[in-house]
Design an enzyme around this catalytic site. Structure first.
Site, PDB file in Angstrom:
ATOM      1  N   ASP A 149      19.582  14.031  11.571  1.00  0.00           N
ATOM      2  CA  ASP A 149      19.163  15.315  11.163  1.00  0.00           C
ATOM      3  C   ASP A 149      17.602  15.651  12.086  1.00  0.00           C
ATOM      4  O   ASP A 149      17.513  14.894  13.084  1.00  0.00           O
ATOM      5  CB  ASP A 149      18.393  15.247   9.793  1.00  0.00           C
ATOM      6  CG  ASP A 149      17.517  14.188   9.413  1.00  0.00           C
ATOM      7  OD1 ASP A 149      16.812  13.376  10.293  1.00  0.00           O
ATOM      8  OD2 ASP A 149      16.868  14.079   8.015  1.00  0.00           O
ATOM      9  N   CYS A 176      18.172   9.439  10.840  1.00  0.00           N
ATOM     10  CA  CYS A 176      17.149  10.441   9.919  1.00  0.00           C
ATOM     11  C   CYS A 176      15.745   9.786   9.929  1.00  0.00           C
ATOM     12  O   CYS A 176      15.494   8.970  11.081  1.00  0.00           O
ATOM     13  CB  CYS A 176      17.811  10.487   8.645  1.00  0.00           C
ATOM     14  SG  CYS A 176      17.742   9.004   7.404  1.00  0.00           S
ATOM     15  N   GLY A 177      14.969  10.292   9.299  1.00  0.00           N
ATOM     16  CA  GLY A 177      13.701   9.726   9.577  1.00  0.00           C
ATOM     17  C   GLY A 177      13.294   8.267   9.133  1.00  0.00           C
ATOM     18  O   GLY A 177      12.766   7.656   9.955  1.00  0.00           O
ATOM     19  N   THR A 178      13.876   7.890   8.203  1.00  0.00           N
ATOM     20  CA  THR A 178      13.940   6.482   7.827  1.00  0.00           C
ATOM     21  C   THR A 178      15.391   5.557   8.044  1.00  0.00           C
ATOM     22  O   THR A 178      14.988   4.381   7.913  1.00  0.00           O
ATOM     23  CB  THR A 178      13.841   6.404   6.430  1.00  0.00           C
ATOM     24  OG1 THR A 178      14.776   7.022   5.825  1.00  0.00           O
ATOM     25  CG2 THR A 178      12.323   6.960   6.016  1.00  0.00           C
ATOM     26  N   HIS A 204      29.112 -10.253  10.197  1.00  0.00           N
ATOM     27  CA  HIS A 204      29.295 -10.575   8.872  1.00  0.00           C
ATOM     28  C   HIS A 204      29.866  -9.407   7.946  1.00  0.00           C
ATOM     29  O   HIS A 204      30.538  -9.730   6.927  1.00  0.00           O
ATOM     30  CB  HIS A 204      28.026 -11.342   8.037  1.00  0.00           C
ATOM     31  CG  HIS A 204      27.816 -12.421   8.693  1.00  0.00           C
ATOM     32  ND1 HIS A 204      26.747 -13.361   8.183  1.00  0.00           N
ATOM     33  CD2 HIS A 204      28.197 -13.149   9.835  1.00  0.00           C
ATOM     34  CE1 HIS A 204      26.603 -14.477   8.816  1.00  0.00           C
ATOM     35  NE2 HIS A 204      27.437 -14.139   9.987  1.00  0.00           N
ATOM     36  N   ASN A 205      29.250  -8.285   7.963  1.00  0.00           N
ATOM     37  CA  ASN A 205      29.795  -6.988   7.265  1.00  0.00           C
ATOM     38  C   ASN A 205      30.648  -6.170   7.958  1.00  0.00           C
ATOM     39  O   ASN A 205      30.995  -5.164   7.126  1.00  0.00           O
ATOM     40  CB  ASN A 205      28.367  -6.322   6.862  1.00  0.00           C
ATOM     41  CG  ASN A 205      27.463  -7.230   6.336  1.00  0.00           C
ATOM     42  OD1 ASN A 205      26.269  -7.443   7.190  1.00  0.00           O
ATOM     43  ND2 ASN A 205      27.703  -8.108   5.107  1.00  0.00           N
ATOM     44  N   HIS A 217      34.350 -14.224   6.223  1.00  0.00           N
ATOM     45  CA  HIS A 217      33.690 -12.843   5.822  1.00  0.00           C
ATOM     46  C   HIS A 217      34.832 -11.669   5.505  1.00  0.00           C
ATOM     47  O   HIS A 217      34.341 -10.754   4.883  1.00  0.00           O
ATOM     48  CB  HIS A 217      32.921 -12.368   6.942  1.00  0.00           C
ATOM     49  CG  HIS A 217      31.713 -13.395   7.448  1.00  0.00           C
ATOM     50  ND1 HIS A 217      30.663 -13.370   6.403  1.00  0.00           N
ATOM     51  CD2 HIS A 217      31.639 -13.971   8.593  1.00  0.00           C
ATOM     52  CE1 HIS A 217      29.897 -14.530   7.246  1.00  0.00           C
ATOM     53  NE2 HIS A 217      30.530 -14.893   8.243  1.00  0.00           N
ATOM     54  N   ARG A 247      35.210 -10.987   1.755  1.00  0.00           N
ATOM     55  CA  ARG A 247      33.995 -10.390   1.123  1.00  0.00           C
ATOM     56  C   ARG A 247      33.945  -8.828   1.400  1.00  0.00           C
ATOM     57  O   ARG A 247      33.905  -8.019   0.617  1.00  0.00           O
ATOM     58  CB  ARG A 247      33.028 -10.961   1.608  1.00  0.00           C
ATOM     59  CG  ARG A 247      32.677 -12.536   1.241  1.00  0.00           C
ATOM     60  CD  ARG A 247      31.800 -13.174   1.918  1.00  0.00           C
ATOM     61  NE  ARG A 247      31.678 -15.099   1.684  1.00  0.00           N
ATOM     62  CZ  ARG A 247      31.095 -15.606   2.417  1.00  0.00           C
ATOM     63  NH1 ARG A 247      30.504 -15.490   3.417  1.00  0.00           N
ATOM     64  NH2 ARG A 247      31.221 -17.058   1.995  1.00  0.00           N
TER      65      ARG A 247
HETATM   66  C1  RB5 Z   1      13.615  14.607   6.361  1.00  0.00           C
HETATM   67  O1  RB5 Z   1      12.403  14.939   6.214  1.00  0.00           O
HETATM   68  C2  RB5 Z   1      14.030  13.162   5.811  1.00  0.00           C
HETATM   69  O2  RB5 Z   1      13.859  12.896   4.237  1.00  0.00           O
HETATM   70  C3  RB5 Z   1      14.883  12.580   6.277  1.00  0.00           C
HETATM   71  O3  RB5 Z   1      15.057  12.349   7.552  1.00  0.00           O
HETATM   72  C4  RB5 Z   1      15.246  11.126   5.891  1.00  0.00           C
HETATM   73  O4  RB5 Z   1      14.256  10.186   6.122  1.00  0.00           O
HETATM   74  C5  RB5 Z   1      15.875  10.709   4.403  1.00  0.00           C
HETATM   75  O5  RB5 Z   1      16.026   9.713   4.266  1.00  0.00           O
END
Ligand code: RB5
Length: 141
Positions: free
Chosen positions: A9, A64-66, A97-98, A132, A135
């Site tokens: 994103d 994404c951001g996180t 493992h996963n 593994h 599981r």
């Molecule tokens: C977008 O602002 C942000 O929410 C998205 O990139 C992400 O981090 C969501 O988990």
């Protein structure tokens, strides 16, 4: 070398560009987004999950951001085992493992060099099977 699908994103757009450059030797398909305009990350998780449904031996990278939203959205699909990783060891063990087939990264929480290191680990290591397998079978189809 595995086929790779990548999508992001707006929060992961810049890191996607960095990784596309570093993955020049791989067969990589970029599923977007194609600008920093705001988009909804579940749409891109769905695009990548759809590509992997047709190409079950491929691997995916979602940014994404996180990395959190992408991992939550991607893991709704039964054939996806998405791992949000913040270290190389996370990525190594997610593969060994996963049997993770999708790596989720946070473009706003990782430096470029660390992100490239995590991707290298994800691509270098393979599923170990053995103890593994049962599981993973418990939550996979
Ligand atoms: C977008 O602002 C942000 O929410 C998205 O990139 C992400 O981090 C969501 O988990």
């Amino acid at each position: 070398m595995p086929k790779i699908y990548i999508a992001a994103d707006h929060g992961g757009f810049d890191l996607k560009g960095v990784l596309l450059d570093s993955l020049a030797d791989y067969d990589v398909t970029d599923l977007g987004t194609s600008s920093k305009d705001a988009v909804n990350y579940p749409d891109y998780a769905t695009k990548l999950a759809t590509a992997l449904d047709y190409d079950r031996d491929a691997l995916g990278i979602l940014i994404c951001g996180t990395g959190l939203g992408m991992s939550m959205a991607a893991n709704r699909y039964p054939h996806i085992r998405a791992a949000r990783c913040v270290t190389g060891l996370d990525a190594q063990l997610a593969r060994q493992h996963n049997n993770a087939n999708v790596l989720c990264l946070g473009g706003r929480v990782l430096g470029d060099e660390l992100a490239k290191h995590i991707v290298d680990a994800f691509l270098h290591f393979s599923f170990e099977g053995g103890r593994h397998q049962a599981r993973v079978d418990q939550f996979s189809c």
